[in-house]
Scaffold this active site. Structure first.
Site, PDB file in Angstrom:
ATOM      1  N   CYS A   1      -1.075   5.797  10.078  1.00 26.81           N
ATOM      2  CA  CYS A   1       0.194   5.167  10.446  1.00 26.81           C
ATOM      3  C   CYS A   1      -0.031   3.820  11.102  1.00 26.81           C
ATOM      4  CB  CYS A   1       0.931   5.978  11.508  1.00 26.81           C
ATOM      5  SG  CYS A   1       1.476   7.535  10.977  1.00 26.81           S
TER       6      CYS A   1
ATOM      7  N   GLU B   1       0.822  -1.200   0.000  1.00 23.71           N
ATOM      8  CA  GLU B   1       0.000   0.000   0.000  1.00 23.71           C
ATOM      9  C   GLU B   1       0.865   1.263   0.000  1.00 23.71           C
ATOM     10  OE1 GLU B   1      -4.008  -1.645   2.169  1.00 23.71           O
ATOM     11  OE2 GLU B   1      -2.417  -0.926   3.452  1.00 23.71           O
TER      12      GLU B   1
ATOM     13  N   CYS C   1       3.415   8.564   1.310  1.00 21.91           N
ATOM     14  CA  CYS C   1       3.971   7.610   2.269  1.00 21.91           C
ATOM     15  C   CYS C   1       4.165   6.293   1.527  1.00 21.91           C
ATOM     16  CB  CYS C   1       2.987   7.453   3.424  1.00 21.91           C
ATOM     17  SG  CYS C   1       3.504   6.240   4.641  1.00 21.91           S
TER      18      CYS C   1
ATOM     19  N   CYS D   1       6.616  -6.939   7.082  1.00 21.40           N
ATOM     20  CA  CYS D   1       7.813  -6.493   7.805  1.00 21.40           C
ATOM     21  C   CYS D   1       8.309  -7.664   8.638  1.00 21.40           C
ATOM     22  CB  CYS D   1       7.461  -5.304   8.715  1.00 21.40           C
ATOM     23  SG  CYS D   1       8.904  -4.571   9.512  1.00 21.40           S
TER      24      CYS D   1
ATOM     25  N   CYS E   1       6.799  -5.191  15.792  1.00 20.56           N
ATOM     26  CA  CYS E   1       6.412  -4.190  16.793  1.00 20.56           C
ATOM     27  C   CYS E   1       4.957  -4.475  17.175  1.00 20.56           C
ATOM     28  CB  CYS E   1       6.577  -2.789  16.223  1.00 20.56           C
ATOM     29  SG  CYS E   1       8.269  -2.493  15.676  1.00 20.56           S
TER      30      CYS E   1
ATOM     31  N   CYS F   1       1.856  -2.458  15.764  1.00 17.77           N
ATOM     32  CA  CYS F   1       1.830  -2.156  14.321  1.00 17.77           C
ATOM     33  C   CYS F   1       1.156  -3.268  13.531  1.00 17.77           C
ATOM     34  CB  CYS F   1       3.260  -1.947  13.825  1.00 17.77           C
ATOM     35  SG  CYS F   1       3.374  -1.741  12.044  1.00 17.77           S
TER      36      CYS F   1
END
Ligand code: SAH
Ligand code: SF4
Length: 400
Positions: free
Chosen positions: A372, A119, A132, A139, A143, A146
């Protein structure tokens, strides 16, 4: 300080756009640095003496004019154009859907080779527009706050796929001269943040090459001061970022003790707060940039006390910095809550009084899950369960 309000009306406009990937077998010119482009053209038979000029011409067509068809490169001889078309392609990721938030934020879902999805988010503001972009599918880091970190499938994006995100956004916004974009106006994509999916410093070479293309003095021409790379703290790559990219740096700090940071940003177990701060102290000098952005996600009852704020200013003393407070954005199954608005303001106030800018980041595009940390391929099937997420965060409910 920002007067941000954490609410966005929930309406959205979903557009499905079918764009076919070009047929395979040819080398994609998108994302090659000038040197790599030169090598590719020479390997295809361009005489070395002409190579520099041909690189300049092709570069200008691709990155200044936004042309995708070699036949349209009219300052090149016809048979040279035919040769280019036979050996090369100008290929972007496939745009699958575009969602437009009530606040104007646009989220693009892109499909890349292998059927993976990433995205990209465009955030229009008064005097600028920030894109962004993602650097990885998913990933490898986990975290605990996230959404991207819950995605199991991971692959690095190629430089072409990273530059392609910028080109696709310009396509959609009509920002190429070919599309009649007005000259000398504020650019629609004026800033880039590497804050989408993935850890950019775990894909260093491709991110660096892509940024070289984006920062080149001809074409996309975004200055290195309009590019911000956000890292969770991959310490060995931080000095390299200063030397080989030279962009602005943001760091996902999020906690003021190793105990809490280990839980929130597990890479802290490898490079702890002290080690990270050591690398950050050198960054402004090495990159000749003014200050580092410390990102700090506000999690209710976890990292948002007055003591945290005071510890934070003590820790970063001596580092030219701005602290960007990010109200936590929830996602399905997320194990945290956003701090109350009064708490965020009180925290910001302590930092501000200590002499640091402490803007509160306005959540944008929440209604389309574009804020975010909310990015994650919607169609990706290998989801972690709520229990797995809680277990990794060391939270109660892990066995629920
Ligand atoms: N991997 C890089 C860049 C992508 S994340 C990094 O971690 O820095 C971009 C920013 O969004 C980071 O500061 C990240 O910590 C933050 N973020 C992640 N999930 C979030 C969430 N749910 N709410 C608010 N911010 C989040
Ligand atoms: Fe990866 Fe950044 Fe999300 Fe951590 S915050 S899981 S490093 S994308």
């Amino acid at each position: 300080m920002s007067d941000a309000k954490p609410t966005v009306p929930v309406t959205q406009d979903v557009v499905t756009i079918a764009r076919k990937l070009p047929e395979g077998g040819r080398v994609n010119l998108v994302g090659l640095t000038r040197d790599q482009l030169r090598d590719a053209l020479i390997a295809a038979g361009t005489p070395e003496k002409q190579a520099k000029m041909r690189v300049g011409q092709v570069w200008q067509w691709i990155y200044h004019w936004g042309v995708r068809d070699f036949a349209a490169m009219t300052n090149l001889a016809k048979d040279y154009r035919a040769m280019l078309a036979e050996k090369f392609e100008i290929a972007l990721p496939e745009l699958v859907t575009r969602q437009v938030s009530a606040d104007g934020t646009r989220k693009y879902l892109l499909r890349i080779a292998g059927g993976h999805e990433v995205e990209t988010v465009y955030i229009p503001e008064e005097n600028r527009g920030t894109l962004c972009i993602s650097s990885q599918v998913g990933c490898t880091l986990t975290c605990s706050f996230c959404h991207t970190g819950t995605q199991k499938l991971v692959r690095n994006l190629t430089a072409a796929e990273i530059v392609g995100q910028v080109m696709l956004a310009r396509d959609d916004l009509g920002e190429w001269p070919e599309q009649g974009a007005p000259k000398n106006e504020t650019r629609l994509v004026s800033n880039i943040v590497l804050m989408g999916m993935g850890e950019p410093l775990y894909n260093f070479e491709n991110v660096r090459d892509a940024m070289k293309v984006v920062m080149d003095g001809e074409g996309l021409t975004l200055s290195r001061r309009r590019i911000t790379l956000s890292t969770s703290g991959v310490v060995p790559e931080i000095a390299k970022t200063a030397e080989e990219i030279g962009c602005l740096l943001a760091v996902s700090f999020h906690a003021t003790t190793d105990e809490i940071r280990d839980r929130l940003v597990p890479i802290n177990k490898r490079w702890n707060i002290e080690t990270l701060l050591g690398a950050l102290r050198d960054y402004p000098r090495l990159s000749n940039s003014e200050r580092i952005t410390f990102e700090y996600v506000m999690l209710k009852g976890v990292n948002d006390s007055d003591e945290d704020a005071k510890r934070l200013v003590k820790l970063i003393r001596g580092i030219p910095a701005k602290i960007n407070l990010i109200p936590f954005n929830e996602w399905p199954g997320s194990p945290y809550q956003r701090s109350d608005w009064e708490r965020i303001e009180a925290f910001a106030d302590i930092i501000y009084k200590a002499g640091y800018a402490s803007p509160i980041r306005t959540p944008r595009g929440e209604d389309i899950m574009a804020a975010c940390g909310q990015l994650k391929s919607a169609t990706e099937r290998a989801r972690k369960s709520r229990a797995e997420i809680a277990a990794e965060a060391g939270l109660p409910g892990a066995s629920a």
